[in-house]
Design an enzyme around this catalytic site. Sequence first.
Site, PDB file in Angstrom:
ATOM      1  N   HIS A  16       6.320  -8.381   8.772  1.00 34.80           N
ATOM      2  CA  HIS A  16       5.010  -8.691   8.165  1.00 34.80           C
ATOM      3  C   HIS A  16       4.018  -8.945   9.292  1.00 34.80           C
ATOM      4  O   HIS A  16       3.887 -10.063   9.789  1.00 34.80           O
ATOM      5  CB  HIS A  16       5.148  -9.915   7.247  1.00 34.80           C
ATOM      6  N   HIS A  18       0.092  -7.456  10.427  1.00 35.68           N
ATOM      7  CA  HIS A  18      -1.073  -6.588  10.255  1.00 35.68           C
ATOM      8  C   HIS A  18      -1.550  -6.237  11.652  1.00 35.68           C
ATOM      9  O   HIS A  18      -1.946  -7.143  12.402  1.00 35.68           O
ATOM     10  CB  HIS A  18      -2.176  -7.299   9.487  1.00 35.68           C
ATOM     11  N   HIS A 196       1.742  -8.065  -1.010  1.00 39.01           N
ATOM     12  CA  HIS A 196       1.490  -9.499  -0.849  1.00 39.01           C
ATOM     13  C   HIS A 196       1.410 -10.091  -2.260  1.00 39.01           C
ATOM     14  O   HIS A 196       0.670  -9.572  -3.117  1.00 39.01           O
ATOM     15  CB  HIS A 196       0.152  -9.745  -0.154  1.00 39.01           C
ATOM     16  N   GLU A 199       0.867 -15.657  -2.287  1.00 40.72           N
ATOM     17  CA  GLU A 199       0.356 -16.339  -1.083  1.00 40.72           C
ATOM     18  C   GLU A 199      -0.622 -17.409  -1.581  1.00 40.72           C
ATOM     19  O   GLU A 199      -0.396 -18.596  -1.410  1.00 40.72           O
ATOM     20  CB  GLU A 199      -0.327 -15.324  -0.157  1.00 40.72           C
ATOM     21  N   ASP A 277       2.292 -12.347  10.671  1.00 39.96           N
ATOM     22  CA  ASP A 277       1.147 -11.984   9.824  1.00 39.96           C
ATOM     23  C   ASP A 277      -0.026 -11.458  10.662  1.00 39.96           C
ATOM     24  O   ASP A 277      -0.176 -10.249  10.808  1.00 39.96           O
ATOM     25  CB  ASP A 277       0.738 -13.174   8.938  1.00 39.96           C
ATOM     26  N   ASP A 278      -0.840 -12.354  11.189  1.00 43.21           N
ATOM     27  CA  ASP A 278      -2.005 -11.986  12.009  1.00 43.21           C
ATOM     28  C   ASP A 278      -2.005 -12.884  13.246  1.00 43.21           C
ATOM     29  O   ASP A 278      -2.791 -13.843  13.337  1.00 43.21           O
ATOM     30  CB  ASP A 278      -3.298 -12.197  11.204  1.00 43.21           C
TER      31      ASP A 278
HETATM   32  N1  ADE Z   1      -4.702  -9.128   5.486  1.00 47.55           N
HETATM   33  C1  ADE Z   1      -4.314  -9.550   6.697  1.00 47.55           C
HETATM   34  N2  ADE Z   1      -3.597 -10.669   6.581  1.00 47.55           N
HETATM   35  C2  ADE Z   1      -3.515 -10.963   5.268  1.00 47.55           C
HETATM   36  C3  ADE Z   1      -2.898 -11.985   4.509  1.00 47.55           C
HETATM   37  N3  ADE Z   1      -2.197 -12.963   5.074  1.00 47.55           N
HETATM   38  N4  ADE Z   1      -3.043 -11.969   3.175  1.00 47.55           N
HETATM   39  C4  ADE Z   1      -3.743 -11.002   2.578  1.00 47.55           C
HETATM   40  N5  ADE Z   1      -4.327 -10.014   3.245  1.00 47.55           N
HETATM   41  C5  ADE Z   1      -4.221  -9.985   4.585  1.00 47.55           C
HETATM   42 ZN    ZN Z   2      -0.143 -10.463   5.437  1.00 44.42          ZN
END
Ligand code: ADE
Ligand code: ZN
Length: 337
Positions: A16, A18, A196, A199, A277-278
């Site tokens: 996971h 991005h 997703h 969340e 994630d990011d």
């Molecule tokens: N795009 C990038 N990170 C995300 C996340 N955690 N949830 C939804 N969209 C995303």
């Molecule tokens: Zn994500």
Amino acid sequence: MSLDAYIAGLPKAELHLHIEGSLEPEQMFDFARRNRVSIPFDSVEAVRAAYDFSNLQDFLDIYYAGANVLLTEEDFHDLAFAYFRRAAADNVRHAEIFFDPQTHTDRGLPFGVVAEGLLAGMKRAERELGVSSKLILCFLRHLDEHAAFDALHQAGPWLDRIAGVGLDSSEVGHPPSKFERVFARAREMGLKLCAHAGEEGPPEYVREALDLLRIDRMDHGNRSMEDEALIERLAASQMTLTVCPLSNLKLCVVKDLRDHPVPEMLRRGLHVTLNSDDPAYFGGYVNDNYRRLAEAVGLTREQVTQLARNSFEGSFLDEREKAARLAEVEVYAAKSG
Ligand code: ADE
Ligand code: ZN
């Protein structure tokens, strides 16, 4: 060996991530300079100071703005390769990376610029770093079904190098049901499916992702823990959950890492994995997620090993490749015992 050292050397997969969320502030300035694009920040420090989010949408607004500095195939290559270097340093042996093509095609970039750049970075990572990878096309759920079909259509010439589709962006108000038909089409095309769900959105969205989208893997899934029957169903079906602790903390999905649901998820037999994630926005790459969570909730070495096993088992590698990667985990665990 300390648990931190054990985590550092543990072979793992990241499922996971991005790729646009791996854009570090320094890189944002480099790309802006070389592409002569202006950004609304004076310094790297000012960018980092802006990374103070109270929910998902706060983050997404900055994340989409950051992506504006990405213009050329070389940018996408460099972005991907920089991520793989960082991942290799964390002993990530395999990564399945999301990209958001609509963020770029809506700014006028051809789909091919994005796809070719990322695929070149992935190929180089395999060759130079020994990190294998797969690419997953995410549909932006704040846009409509027609736009998702259009993204899938534009992906046509690259679909032999795209492993699956995902669903990301603003969750609340954009339930999985909105994308039932485009997911059905992707399934017919032989693509793997993730979404997703849970969340910020309610357990009902998790159910829709399972029943209507018929996903192979669940991204986040935290709010499944509010629904007893759903927990049992996820455990019984051995659904992999790609959980992202530092993301959850930064986006206020949890107030404190000590409250994170991973220990309960493991106790209930859910197939949890840990992911970043990011990472450029949430303060850590995959090993930081393992370490900080382990410290906050007191994970044991055996639990940490199980999380790494889950990461390969839940990947879209074929059975032979999975077995080879899982054997590496067992060799490492035995050697470090
Ligand atoms: N795009 C990038 N990170 C995300 C996340 N955690 N949830 C939804 N969209 C995303
Ligand atoms: Zn994500």
